[in-house]
Write an enzyme that holds these catalytic residues in place. Structure first.
Site, PDB file in Angstrom:
ATOM      1  N   GLU A  62      45.856  20.364  79.767  1.00  0.00           N
ATOM      2  CA  GLU A  62      44.689  19.606  79.311  1.00  0.00           C
ATOM      3  C   GLU A  62      43.384  20.334  79.612  1.00  0.00           C
ATOM      4  OE1 GLU A  62      44.788  15.524  80.571  1.00  0.00           O
ATOM      5  OE2 GLU A  62      46.644  15.137  79.491  1.00  0.00           O
ATOM      6  N   LYS A  91      46.492   3.959  74.962  1.00  0.00           N
ATOM      7  CA  LYS A  91      46.860   5.154  74.198  1.00  0.00           C
ATOM      8  C   LYS A  91      47.454   4.737  72.854  1.00  0.00           C
ATOM      9  CE  LYS A  91      48.133   8.253  78.054  1.00  0.00           C
ATOM     10  NZ  LYS A  91      49.253   8.606  78.974  1.00  0.00           N
TER      11      LYS A  91
HETATM   12  P1  PGA Z   1      50.794  12.639  78.855  1.00  0.00           P
HETATM   13  O1  PGA Z   1      49.981  12.329  80.181  1.00  0.00           O
HETATM   14  O2  PGA Z   1      49.862  12.543  77.699  1.00  0.00           O
HETATM   15  O3  PGA Z   1      51.355  13.994  79.077  1.00  0.00           O
HETATM   16  O4  PGA Z   1      51.892  11.615  78.794  1.00  0.00           O
HETATM   17  C1  PGA Z   1      48.719  11.746  80.203  1.00  0.00           C
HETATM   18  C2  PGA Z   1      48.640  10.680  81.263  1.00  0.00           C
HETATM   19  O5  PGA Z   1      49.592  10.491  82.040  1.00  0.00           O
HETATM   20  O6  PGA Z   1      47.641   9.974  81.347  1.00  0.00           O
HETATM   21 ZN    ZN Z   2      48.759   8.752  83.146  1.00  0.00          ZN
END
Ligand code: PGA
Ligand code: ZN
Length: 429
Positions: free
Chosen positions: A206, A341
């Site tokens: 990231e 998300k």
């Molecule tokens: P991931 O992690 O997008 O790799 O699942 C992001 C998070 O845990 O917030």
């Molecule tokens: Zn997370």
């Protein structure tokens, strides 16, 4: 046929920030408006998330999305043809019914979220409105408090450290632009300090620094030093962690077991709670995500009972952007904040319902990217237009991250969305 009737739904395979295949959907309306959406992809996923449909087999590590793309171009395109793009709820209800499983396992959450987002963008284009304004439906909008990664870890950095995200929140900022500038200073300071200490090994998935620390806690001392080095007091710049504890913790017969590989330590649930509590006492931490594994509900309740008054406690893997799970968690006091998300839910409408459930239940909320991202900046618009309060995108490097921060700068410049700042955190009681 109305102007906003869907005339074409087309999907193609594109590539994400890890060089992996993902689904892009493109929706065209009768008036010629076009909208596009790209599915992100997680690496540390909750077990109850919408399914990210992959082809399997040997090619591309089994990660190709030919079936998901075909699902959009076939069944989904046929089901959406002629429908009104302005009626997102009906579009998403259609996708949910067409899939027919509780977790988008048949069509793929990556297929449904790309299609759902593309319809949303086409509707905004047809209305000639920016997406953030469109989704606000005339309600309150705001610039979120950003949560920005400085060091990556866990599944995003070869498990070099066990804790996944070491982040900062610019509590002293009076605008979104200032929050980014303050964070840039900390990111720079952290990189220099790590380089000088021989602890820097590149950037993680990231965009945060890839750390070579000898212990998880070393990241906290280094981050605290970086904040001070950048010239900020702890009131102005605080630490925020995503423990992502499901990645190294399990629950069997009601007992949690957490294996911290770097520290060569194994802890039970109360050991984890005590360790995190000692970090809260020693470092300027204002937010902790997934402090315990997704099935360690009793542990989450105990952690929140002990520390919820002084710390934001976010559920990610535990809540998986599910309105019913968020309501339940709020009722039993397992968290005081929800991560939101898009692809955990699989449609825009279900994502918004999860955010609404969080707000109704008195939880704070963060709209969040995934570790696998693209140039798609939808989440920036949604965080602002949905008045979510906080935005988590990853670090302060790599253009799939910076595109989202930069888009927010453009929107802040309109003067129409006030910056919420630290008031977005749960109220201290
Ligand atoms: P991931 O992690 O997008 O790799 O699942 C992001 C998070 O845990 O917030
Ligand atoms: Zn997370």
């Amino acid at each position: 046929m109305t102007d906003a009737a869907i005339t074409r739904v087309h999907a193609r395979r594109v590539w994400d920030s890890r060089g992996r295949p993902t689904v892009e959907a493109e929706v065209t309306l009768a008036d010629g408006s076009v909208g596009r959406g790209i599915a992100p992809a997680g690496a540390s996923r909750g077990s109850r998330e919408a399914i990210d449909l992959r082809d399997g087999g040997a090619r591309l590590g089994g990660l190709d999305v030919r079936q998901a793309v075909a699902n959009v171009n076939g069944e989904i395109a046929r089901a959406l043809a002629g429908r009104n793009a302005h009626d997102q709820a009906a579009i998403d209800a259609c996708l949910i019914a067409l899939d027919g499983t509780p977790n988008k396992a048949r069509l793929g959450g990556n297929a449904t979220i790309a299609a759902s987002l593309a319809v949303l963008h086409s509707s905004a284009a047809s209305a000639e409105e920016p997406l953030w304004k469109r989704v606000s439906e005339g309600g309150a909008v705001s610039m979120p408090l950003p949560e920005i990664q400085i060091f990556g870890g866990g599944a995003h950095a070869g498990r070099r450290v066990d804790i996944q995200d070491f982040m900062v929140m610019a509590l002293g900022a009076t605008s979104f632009a200032e929050a980014l500038e303050m964070t840039a200073e900390v990111y720079l300071a952290a990189g220099s300090l790590m380089k000088a200490a021989g602890k820097l090994a590149g950037v993680a998935d990231e965009g945060g620094w890839w750390p070579v620390f000898d212990a998880n806690e070393e990241a906290l001392t280094m981050l605290t030093r970086a904040i001070e080095h950048a010239g900020f007091g702890h009131d102005a710049m605080a630490i925020s962690l995503d423990i992502a504890a499901s990645e190294f913790g399990t629950v069997a017969h009601g007992a949690g077991r957490y294996v911290l590989g770097l520290d060569k330590r194994q802890l039970d649930t109360s050991g984890m709670i005590d360790m995190l509590g000692s970090w809260l006492d020693a470092y300027p931490i204002v937010s902790i995500e997934d402090p315990l594994a997704e099935d360690d509900e009793a542990g989450l309740v105990e952690f929140t009972r002990r520390y919820g008054a002084r710390c934001q406690i976010i559920g990610d893997d535990y809540l998986v952007t599910n309105a019913a799970r968020i309501e339940h968690a709020a009722r039993i006091g397992a968290v005081n904040s929800a991560l939101i998300k898009l692809n955990q839910a699989g449609t825009v409408t279900e994502t918004k319902a999860a955010l609404d459930a969080a707000k109704r239940s008195g939880l704070s909320a963060l709209v969040s990217a995934r570790s696998g991202e693209t140039e798609d900046v939808s989440i920036t618009h949604l965080a602002i237009g949905w008045n979510a309060g906080q935005l988590k995108v990853g670090s302060f490097a790599r253009s799939e991250r910076m595109a989202k921060w930069n888009e927010a700068l453009r929107i802040e410049e309109t003067g129409l969305a006030p910056f919420v700042g630290k008031s977005a955190l749960p109220r201290k009681n």
